[in-house]
Scaffold this motif. Sequence first.
Motif, PDB file in Angstrom:
ATOM      1  N   SER A   1       0.810  -1.223   0.000  1.00 53.72           N
ATOM      2  CA  SER A   1       0.000   0.000   0.000  1.00 53.72           C
ATOM      3  C   SER A   1       0.841   1.269   0.000  1.00 53.72           C
ATOM      4  O   SER A   1       0.346   2.340  -0.324  1.00 53.72           O
ATOM      5  CB  SER A   1      -0.949   0.002   1.193  1.00 53.72           C
ATOM      6  OG  SER A   1      -0.217  -0.002   2.402  1.00 53.72           O
ATOM      7  N   MET A   2       2.125   1.178   0.323  1.00 52.49           N
ATOM      8  CA  MET A   2       2.957   2.381   0.315  1.00 52.49           C
ATOM      9  C   MET A   2       3.058   2.981  -1.088  1.00 52.49           C
ATOM     10  O   MET A   2       3.233   4.186  -1.239  1.00 52.49           O
ATOM     11  CB  MET A   2       4.342   2.100   0.882  1.00 52.49           C
ATOM     12  CG  MET A   2       5.266   1.341  -0.016  1.00 52.49           C
ATOM     13  SD  MET A   2       6.897   1.270   0.736  1.00 52.49           S
ATOM     14  CE  MET A   2       7.205  -0.463   0.574  1.00 52.49           C
ATOM     15  N   PHE A   3       2.914   2.137  -2.126  1.00 51.69           N
ATOM     16  CA  PHE A   3       2.972   2.666  -3.485  1.00 51.69           C
ATOM     17  C   PHE A   3       1.685   3.406  -3.855  1.00 51.69           C
ATOM     18  O   PHE A   3       1.640   4.099  -4.864  1.00 51.69           O
ATOM     19  CB  PHE A   3       3.284   1.559  -4.485  1.00 51.69           C
ATOM     20  CG  PHE A   3       4.655   0.970  -4.275  1.00 51.69           C
ATOM     21  CD1 PHE A   3       5.784   1.719  -4.552  1.00 51.69           C
ATOM     22  CD2 PHE A   3       4.805  -0.296  -3.759  1.00 51.69           C
ATOM     23  CE1 PHE A   3       7.052   1.201  -4.337  1.00 51.69           C
ATOM     24  CE2 PHE A   3       6.067  -0.826  -3.543  1.00 51.69           C
ATOM     25  CZ  PHE A   3       7.196  -0.078  -3.830  1.00 51.69           C
ATOM     26  N   ALA A   4       0.657   3.250  -3.023  1.00 52.97           N
ATOM     27  CA  ALA A   4      -0.573   4.034  -3.177  1.00 52.97           C
ATOM     28  C   ALA A   4      -0.526   5.249  -2.246  1.00 52.97           C
ATOM     29  O   ALA A   4      -1.493   5.984  -2.129  1.00 52.97           O
ATOM     30  CB  ALA A   4      -1.794   3.177  -2.871  1.00 52.97           C
TER      31      ALA A   4
ATOM     32  N   ARG B   1       0.919   2.695   7.229  1.00 52.73           N
ATOM     33  CA  ARG B   1       0.253   2.330   8.492  1.00 52.73           C
ATOM     34  C   ARG B   1      -1.189   2.822   8.529  1.00 52.73           C
ATOM     35  O   ARG B   1      -1.654   3.358   9.525  1.00 52.73           O
ATOM     36  CB  ARG B   1       1.039   2.846   9.677  1.00 52.73           C
ATOM     37  CG  ARG B   1       2.403   2.210   9.788  1.00 52.73           C
ATOM     38  CD  ARG B   1       3.107   2.625  11.062  1.00 52.73           C
ATOM     39  NE  ARG B   1       4.324   1.872  11.198  1.00 52.73           N
ATOM     40  CZ  ARG B   1       5.531   2.406  11.129  1.00 52.73           C
ATOM     41  NH1 ARG B   1       5.678   3.705  10.964  1.00 52.73           N
ATOM     42  NH2 ARG B   1       6.589   1.649  11.259  1.00 52.73           N
ATOM     43  N   GLY B   2      -1.870   2.695   7.388  1.00 51.59           N
ATOM     44  CA  GLY B   2      -3.278   3.043   7.311  1.00 51.59           C
ATOM     45  C   GLY B   2      -3.580   4.518   7.109  1.00 51.59           C
ATOM     46  O   GLY B   2      -4.737   4.904   7.076  1.00 51.59           O
ATOM     47  N   LYS B   3      -2.560   5.340   6.995  1.00 52.14           N
ATOM     48  CA  LYS B   3      -2.772   6.784   6.801  1.00 52.14           C
ATOM     49  C   LYS B   3      -2.231   7.208   5.444  1.00 52.14           C
ATOM     50  O   LYS B   3      -1.136   6.800   5.049  1.00 52.14           O
ATOM     51  CB  LYS B   3      -2.084   7.585   7.902  1.00 52.14           C
ATOM     52  CG  LYS B   3      -2.675   7.336   9.273  1.00 52.14           C
ATOM     53  CD  LYS B   3      -1.992   8.174  10.315  1.00 52.14           C
ATOM     54  CE  LYS B   3      -2.589   7.879  11.683  1.00 52.14           C
ATOM     55  NZ  LYS B   3      -1.926   8.627  12.734  1.00 52.14           N
TER      56      LYS B   3
END
Length: 171
Positions: free
Chosen positions: A35-38, A42-44
């Motif tokens: 998800s870091m590439f989006a 950590r959900g934020k």
Amino acid sequence: PPPPPPPPPASEAVAAAPTPTAARFVDIGANLLDSMFAGSYRGKQAHEADLDAVLARAAACGVQHAIVTAGTLEESRLALELVRRQRAGGCPVRLHSTVGVHPTRCLDFLPEAERAEIEAAMAAAADGGGGGEGRDADGPPTVPFGLRFSTPARRWLAAELAAAGRARLQR
């Protein structure tokens, strides 16, 4: 802490592309589904999606191929979709994908009853009640406890999983 600065535009990275004599690389473990590439950490939401810019910078540094990793059946589907989408969009890095299940996720494929039975047997072996030879003390902490057994227990688990797979194929 403040969010990281935005990456440079992809056009800058492409303009700095290596010459034909530059080093060429293959990234054999590209976790591009993270998800870091989006832009999410950590959900934020920390920044806008930057996968295209990351891939452009990788190409500028000589990465010619990258293998997108997947650890579950669903991740395998997502990785294939990502590869197809990026290829269709003219990605500067030739993407490939793994398809399969990481050993730490192999129990996900079993029906709940069979999974519970295997987990119970592994727990008994860990307590010394199932003839287990103990577990590897140096196993990585991300590996579930039940998969950090000695080689004989791993062979037993592999045989159980193979039998379950054969039974499903015969149905």
